[in-house]
Write an enzyme that holds these catalytic residues in place. Structure first.
Site, mmCIF file in Angstrom:
data_model
loop_
_atom_site.group_PDB
_atom_site.id
_atom_site.type_symbol
_atom_site.label_atom_id
_atom_site.label_comp_id
_atom_site.label_asym_id
_atom_site.label_seq_id
_atom_site.Cartn_x
_atom_site.Cartn_y
_atom_site.Cartn_z
ATOM 1 N N ASP A 23 0.855 -1.195 0.000
ATOM 2 C CA ASP A 23 0.000 0.000 0.000
ATOM 3 C C ASP A 23 0.884 1.236 0.000
ATOM 4 O OD1 ASP A 23 -1.937 1.894 0.384
ATOM 5 O OD2 ASP A 23 -2.240 1.424 2.517
ATOM 6 N N ASN A 25 -0.279 4.543 -0.273
ATOM 7 C CA ASN A 25 -0.884 5.786 0.233
ATOM 8 C C ASN A 25 -1.639 5.595 1.545
ATOM 9 O OD1 ASN A 25 -2.954 4.314 -0.756
ATOM 10 N ND2 ASN A 25 -3.900 5.957 -1.925
ATOM 11 N N ASP A 27 -4.124 3.830 2.610
ATOM 12 C CA ASP A 27 -5.570 3.645 2.773
ATOM 13 C C ASP A 27 -5.887 2.191 3.120
ATOM 14 O OD1 ASP A 27 -5.079 2.371 0.385
ATOM 15 O OD2 ASP A 27 -6.658 3.386 -0.734
ATOM 16 N N ASP A 31 -1.674 -1.208 -3.949
ATOM 17 C CA ASP A 31 -1.960 -0.435 -5.161
ATOM 18 C C ASP A 31 -0.790 -0.493 -6.144
ATOM 19 O OD1 ASP A 31 -0.108 1.486 -4.021
ATOM 20 O OD2 ASP A 31 -1.764 2.060 -2.695
ATOM 21 N N ASP A 100 -4.269 -10.218 -15.935
ATOM 22 C CA ASP A 100 -5.326 -11.219 -15.834
ATOM 23 C C ASP A 100 -6.407 -10.842 -16.841
ATOM 24 O OD1 ASP A 100 -6.891 -13.340 -14.460
ATOM 25 O OD2 ASP A 100 -5.483 -12.914 -12.817
ATOM 26 N N ASP A 201 -8.475 -16.192 -17.044
ATOM 27 C CA ASP A 201 -9.299 -16.710 -15.951
ATOM 28 C C ASP A 201 -10.311 -17.740 -16.460
ATOM 29 O OD1 ASP A 201 -9.995 -16.184 -13.087
ATOM 30 O OD2 ASP A 201 -11.941 -15.688 -13.947
ATOM 31 N N GLU A 252 -6.094 -20.510 -17.125
ATOM 32 C CA GLU A 252 -6.523 -21.222 -15.914
ATOM 33 C C GLU A 252 -7.635 -22.175 -16.342
ATOM 34 O OE1 GLU A 252 -8.538 -20.596 -11.523
ATOM 35 O OE2 GLU A 252 -9.309 -19.592 -13.302
ATOM 36 N N HIS A 318 -3.670 -17.206 -5.509
ATOM 37 C CA HIS A 318 -4.597 -16.457 -4.643
ATOM 38 C C HIS A 318 -5.861 -17.238 -4.290
ATOM 39 C CE1 HIS A 318 -6.070 -16.145 -8.653
ATOM 40 N NE2 HIS A 318 -7.216 -15.648 -8.223
ATOM 41 N N ASP A 319 -6.046 -18.419 -4.865
ATOM 42 C CA ASP A 319 -7.236 -19.226 -4.565
ATOM 43 C C ASP A 319 -6.919 -20.432 -3.680
ATOM 44 O OD1 ASP A 319 -8.881 -17.689 -6.241
ATOM 45 O OD2 ASP A 319 -8.355 -18.894 -7.995
HETATM 46 C C1 GLC Z 1 -10.713 -17.922 -11.070
HETATM 47 C C2 GLC Z 1 -9.982 -16.962 -10.179
HETATM 48 C C3 GLC Z 1 -10.771 -16.783 -8.919
HETATM 49 C C4 GLC Z 1 -12.122 -16.221 -9.275
HETATM 50 C C5 GLC Z 1 -12.831 -17.051 -10.345
HETATM 51 C C6 GLC Z 1 -13.961 -16.285 -10.966
HETATM 52 O O1 GLC Z 1 -10.797 -19.194 -10.542
HETATM 53 O O2 GLC Z 1 -8.677 -17.406 -9.956
HETATM 54 O O3 GLC Z 1 -10.117 -15.983 -7.976
HETATM 55 O O4 GLC Z 1 -12.928 -16.152 -8.136
HETATM 56 O O5 GLC Z 1 -11.971 -17.418 -11.390
HETATM 57 O O6 GLC Z 1 -13.476 -15.239 -11.764
HETATM 58 CA CA CA Z 2 -3.475 2.157 -1.307
#
Ligand code: GLC
Ligand code: CA
Length: 543
Positions: A23, A25, A27, A31, A100, A201, A252, A318-319
């Site tokens: 981050d 700034n 908040d 970013d 992405d 995605d 993905e 991230h999943d």
């Molecule tokens: C993919 C992404 C996930 C998202 C899903 C719907 O699996 O990695 O984070 O929730 O698609 O876009």
């Molecule tokens: Ca920020």
């Protein structure tokens, strides 16, 4: 082995979840300028390509995976000028940037959907998948991946629309040529701006079965995952847009099998460069029988590469929960486990993807109340649980293991307040272990996870033949040790990994390690006859 040289085969990719990275700034939200601040760190680590999870305008129902404008930047993340600046700096440092691309669905706040939902005869009425109710009920039994029916009723049209994810993520209708034209135009716009490719995605979900029939099991993907039409659309996207640029693509593709995966990435078919399959991360653990399955999955997928495709390697994103916590030992042997993962990631066939925090051995968070969680999938599951009257305690235990927020807590930069991520209030709580697990501490310790990653990355850069070498599992039936070799016409690389917390007597396993040279090991004191818990070694022998 596929020996066609390409920059993206030799690259090490680093995934950033911008909301949680840095981050700038205060908040409380990561970013773009925060990312720019940290480019030297990434360059120094040896990263070649940065992949940004979505940064487009979005109401953040699913943290940016619900896009309301493909051509502008989410306000919380900065401006288009900030983006241009970031891209320029990345290129100046000789790195690349991939974005992405979320084109299975948009946000329900995208102007296309707003128009589409107004009536059955406007310019956008066919941009989404609309159906009449059947006896007042949704048109079929498909379930959303985020709980509940995959259909939501819309008063103004008197119809249901399909959403494989949340009701704020309506699926685009790829049968409509106009959707295709508009999306292809947008892809071209970003590539023309100079980005270096895309992570796509759930790209194998874009085509749905003709007639949208009921599925056998409501969560069953056979009606919308990897249908032949999805291959056709990707082939057109490649031929008409992507092939004009020297860029990389990675799809993905949940539920994908090696047979189908081969179609997506076979270089002669012109679809994608790489895909992410889920077989190895979907296992519950890497013990005993599952460990044999894990090795089998690696061998099975290697064939895709042998036969003219290319693989990706990843253990975290991230999943997914943090892999050290899910598959290894996040207490006594946290660092050793993290280093073992590093060695696999950088030496198995394919392009490696590191997820932020993996390089310092970050682990699951495990919050204790639902208010502390943010992820829509987790929260929907919570209400599901309440409706079904399940025991709350068991549920939290499961969340601790499975919630996507495990991977989304802020990046731990230092032992300062909020781990140096922000001076404000972070949008998601920082893991309380940040005083011990953080970048600053890791960089300063020569034996740290971070420095082991660095060594491996530089080793890989200096031994490019490893990248194009053959793969063979030397110990398929062993339930404790992963032992494989990679052979090129210059060298044979032997990688040996102890997947347990026990001492392993190598003589009992009839493994002789009188190979020419031990190149890398995650222990300083190693023993020719024994492997220590989660020990990982790399040997080279000249051919
Ligand atoms: C993919 C992404 C996930 C998202 C899903 C719907 O699996 O990695 O984070 O929730 O698609 O876009
Ligand atoms: Ca920020």
């Amino acid at each position: 082995m596929n020996k066609n040289r390409k920059w993206w085969k030799e690259a090490v990719v680093y995934q950033i979840y911008p909301r949680s990275f840095k981050d700038s700034n205060n908040d409380g939200i990561g970013d773009l300028n925060g990312i720019t601040e940290k480019l030297d760190y990434l360059k120094n680590l040896g990263i070649d390509v940065i992949w940004l999870s979505p940064i487009y305008q979005s109401p953040n129902d699913d943290n940016g995976y619900d896009i309301s404008n493909y051509y502008s930047i989410m306000e919380e993340f900065g401006t288009m000028d900030d983006f241009n600046n970031l891209l320029e700096k990345i290129h100046k440092k000789n790195m690349k940037l991939i974005m992405d691309l979320v084109i299975n669905h948009t946000s329900d706040e995208h102007p296309w959907f707003k128009e589409s939902s107004k009536s059955k005869n406007n310019k956008y009425s066919d941009y989404y998948i609309w159906r009449d109710p059947v006896d007042g009920e949704p048109p079929n039994n498909w379930e959303s991946r985020f709980s509940g029916s995959a259909w939501t009723y819309c008063e103004s049209r008197g119809q249901y629309y399909l959403h494989l994810f949340s009701k704020k993520q309506p699926d685009l209708n790829w049968k409509n040529e106009k959707v295709k034209t508009d999306i292809f135009k947008m892809v071209d716009w970003w590539l023309n701006k100079g980005i270096d490719g895309f992570r796509m995605d759930v790209i194998n979900f874009i085509a749905k079965e003709q007639g949208l029939p009921d599925s056998k099991r409501p969560d069953s993907p056979e009606k919308w995952s990897s249908l032949p039409k999805s291959h056709k659309i990707l082939n057109e996207l490649k031929n008409e847009v992507i092939s004009k640029y020297d860029v990389m693509t990675v799809g993905e593709t949940p539920f994908v099998t090696p047979e189908d995966g081969h179609k997506y990435v076979n270089e002669n078919r012109n679809e994608l460069d790489m895909i992410f399959h889920f077989e190895h991360v979907n296992l519950d653990n890497y013990d005993g029988k599952n460990f044999l399955k894990f090795k089998d999955i690696q061998s099975k997928w290697y064939k895709v590469q042998e036969q003219g495709g290319w693989l990706s390697q990843y253990f975290a994103n991230h999943d997914q929960p943090r892999p050290i916590s899910k598959f290894f030992n996040d207490e006594e042997y946290r660092e050793e486990s993290a280093q073992l993962i590093a060695m696999m990631l950088l030496t198995l066939p394919g392009t490696p993807y590191i997820y932020q925090g993996e390089e310092i051995g970050m682990i699951n968070v495990g919050f204790n109340s639902i208010e502390e969680y943010n992820d829509i999938r987790t929260i929907n599951k919570y209400y599901d649980m309440l409706n079904k009257n399940l025991a709350e305690e068991d549920f939290f235990d499961k969340l601790k293991e499975k919630s996507r927020d495990n991977a989304r807590t802020p990046m731990q930069w230092s032992d300062q307040t909020h781990a140096g991520f922000t001076n404000g209030e972070p949008w998601l709580k920082v893991n309380s272990n940040y005083k011990i697990i953080n970048v600053k501490r890791s960089i300063n310790n020569p034996n740290s996870v971070c420095n082991f990653y660095k060594e491996l990355i530089y080793f890989r850069k200096n031994n490019k033949d490893l990248i194009y070498s053959d793969y063979k599992d030397l110990l398929k039936k062993d339930k404790e040790v992963y032992y494989f070799k990679r052979s090129s016409n210059k060298n044979v690389y032997y990688i040996i990994l102890n997947f347990t917390g026990n001492l392993i007597d190598l003589r009992k396993k009839k493994i002789k390690l009188d190979l020419n040279k031990l190149e890398l090991c995650n222990y300083n004191n190693y023993d020719c006859k024994k492997l220590q818990p989660y020990e990982a070694r790399l040997y080279i022998s000249k051919t």
